[in-house]
Scaffold this motif. Structure first.
Motif, short mmCIF file in Angstrom:
data_model
loop_
_atom_site.label_atom_id
_atom_site.label_comp_id
_atom_site.label_asym_id
_atom_site.label_seq_id
_atom_site.Cartn_x
_atom_site.Cartn_y
_atom_site.Cartn_z
N HIS A 1 -12.23 21.88 27.98
CA HIS A 1 -12.89 22.67 26.93
C HIS A 1 -12.89 24.16 27.28
O HIS A 1 -12.56 25.00 26.44
CB HIS A 1 -14.32 22.16 26.71
N LEU A 2 -13.27 24.49 28.50
CA LEU A 2 -13.29 25.90 28.90
C LEU A 2 -11.90 26.52 28.82
O LEU A 2 -11.74 27.64 28.32
CB LEU A 2 -13.85 26.06 30.31
N SER A 3 -10.91 25.82 29.31
CA SER A 3 -9.55 26.34 29.27
C SER A 3 -9.09 26.55 27.83
O SER A 3 -8.54 27.60 27.49
CB SER A 3 -8.59 25.39 29.99
N GLY A 4 -9.34 25.57 26.97
CA GLY A 4 -8.96 25.72 25.56
C GLY A 4 -9.68 26.89 24.91
O GLY A 4 -9.08 27.66 24.15
N ASN A 5 -10.96 27.03 25.21
CA ASN A 5 -11.74 28.14 24.65
C ASN A 5 -11.19 29.47 25.14
O ASN A 5 -11.00 30.41 24.37
CB ASN A 5 -13.21 27.98 25.02
N PRO B 1 -9.68 12.81 29.26
CA PRO B 1 -8.32 13.15 29.68
C PRO B 1 -7.83 12.24 30.79
O PRO B 1 -8.63 11.61 31.48
CB PRO B 1 -8.47 14.59 30.19
N ALA B 2 -6.55 12.18 30.94
CA ALA B 2 -5.94 11.41 32.03
C ALA B 2 -5.10 12.38 32.86
O ALA B 2 -3.87 12.31 32.87
CB ALA B 2 -5.10 10.27 31.49
N TYR B 3 -5.77 13.31 33.52
CA TYR B 3 -5.10 14.32 34.32
C TYR B 3 -5.43 14.14 35.79
O TYR B 3 -6.51 13.68 36.14
CB TYR B 3 -5.55 15.73 33.91
N THR B 4 -4.51 14.57 36.62
CA THR B 4 -4.78 14.60 38.06
C THR B 4 -5.65 15.82 38.35
O THR B 4 -5.78 16.72 37.51
CB THR B 4 -3.47 14.73 38.86
N LYS B 5 -6.20 15.85 39.54
CA LYS B 5 -6.98 17.02 39.96
C LYS B 5 -6.11 18.27 39.88
O LYS B 5 -6.57 19.31 39.39
CB LYS B 5 -7.52 16.81 41.38
N ALA B 6 -4.87 18.17 40.32
CA ALA B 6 -3.97 19.33 40.29
C ALA B 6 -3.74 19.81 38.86
O ALA B 6 -3.73 21.03 38.60
CB ALA B 6 -2.64 18.98 40.95
N GLN B 7 -3.58 18.90 37.92
CA GLN B 7 -3.39 19.29 36.52
C GLN B 7 -4.65 19.92 35.94
O GLN B 7 -4.56 20.89 35.18
CB GLN B 7 -2.98 18.08 35.68
N LEU B 8 -5.81 19.39 36.30
CA LEU B 8 -7.06 19.98 35.82
C LEU B 8 -7.23 21.39 36.36
O LEU B 8 -7.60 22.31 35.62
CB LEU B 8 -8.25 19.10 36.22
N LEU B 9 -6.94 21.57 37.65
CA LEU B 9 -7.06 22.90 38.24
C LEU B 9 -6.04 23.87 37.65
O LEU B 9 -6.33 25.07 37.51
CB LEU B 9 -6.94 22.82 39.76
N GLU B 10 -4.88 23.37 37.29
CA GLU B 10 -3.88 24.21 36.62
C GLU B 10 -4.41 24.67 35.26
O GLU B 10 -4.26 25.84 34.90
CB GLU B 10 -2.58 23.42 36.44
N ASN B 11 -5.05 23.77 34.52
CA ASN B 11 -5.68 24.14 33.24
C ASN B 11 -6.75 25.20 33.46
O ASN B 11 -6.85 26.18 32.72
CB ASN B 11 -6.33 22.91 32.60
N TRP B 12 -7.59 24.97 34.46
CA TRP B 12 -8.67 25.90 34.82
C TRP B 12 -8.11 27.30 35.08
O TRP B 12 -8.57 28.28 34.52
CB TRP B 12 -9.38 25.33 36.04
N GLU B 13 -7.09 27.37 35.93
CA GLU B 13 -6.49 28.66 36.29
C GLU B 13 -5.83 29.34 35.09
O GLU B 13 -5.93 30.56 34.93
CB GLU B 13 -5.48 28.49 37.43
N LYS B 14 -5.19 28.56 34.28
CA LYS B 14 -4.50 29.13 33.10
C LYS B 14 -5.50 29.81 32.17
O LYS B 14 -5.25 30.91 31.68
CB LYS B 14 -3.75 28.01 32.37
#
Length: 177
Positions: free
Chosen positions: A52-56, A83-96
């Motif tokens: 949600h934060l990344s999308g926002n 979601p069905a994401y790995t920790k790495a994918q979630l952190l990638e979303n966060w950083e983006k």
């Protein structure tokens, strides 16, 4: 002497960075499965909050001064699906999301602060939009920290002053000055 606008922009960047750091410090303590902990069905997991934060952030800060903050390509409701994401994918979303935010903030100039931008067709001054997003993100980062603390329980590494340690902390601060 710095202008008020310059100071406002610097403090906004510093405050956003502080809340990002709280999230980062929480994530560093978590295992992949911890990102999916929900205290109940009505609550969001950390994974959902990250999405949600990344999308926002991507929606609000892309073309910040020229486009409506609610982009047509954003599908907000899907951010709250499990979601069905790995920790790495979630952190990638966060950083983006944060990268987009900081790029927009560092591009702002003092003369931009009183301009009107739009979020869902509502006109806001840039200053009001900054305050709105800072409040929104700190709200959700607080949820992330709280959930992380619940998951880790006694293994949680405090991100602030520990209980009963305010006096010691203040003495250490005074000793540095």
């Amino acid at each position: 002497m710095e202008s008020i606008g310059s100071v406002l922009l610097q403090t906004a960047i510093r405050r956003f960075a502080f809340y990002k750091e709280l999230g980062d410090k929480t994530f560093s303590q978590l295992q992949e499965t911890d990102f999916y902990f929900q205290p109940n069905e009505a609550s969001n997991s950390i994974a959902v909050i990250i999405r949600h934060l990344s999308g926002n952030m991507l929606s609000r800060w892309t073309d910040f001064l020229t486009g409506d903050g609610e982009k047509e390509w954003r599908h907000r409701d899907t951010e709250f699906e499990k979601p069905a994401y790995t920790k790495a994918q979630l952190l990638e979303n966060w950083e983006k999301g944060w990268d987009c935010l900081f790029a927009a903030l560092t591009a702002l100039r003092e003369e931009d602060l009183l301009k009107t931008i739009y979020i869902r067709a509502e006109g806001l001054s840039v200053i009001d939009a900054l305050n709105r997003q800072l409040a929104h993100y700190s709200y959700h980062v607080g949820q992330i920290v709280y959930l992380g603390r619940q998951v880790k329980n006694s293994q949680w590494q405090n991100l602030s002053i520990s209980r009963g340690e305010s006096g010691t902390y203040n003495q250490q601060l005074m000793g540095r000055q």
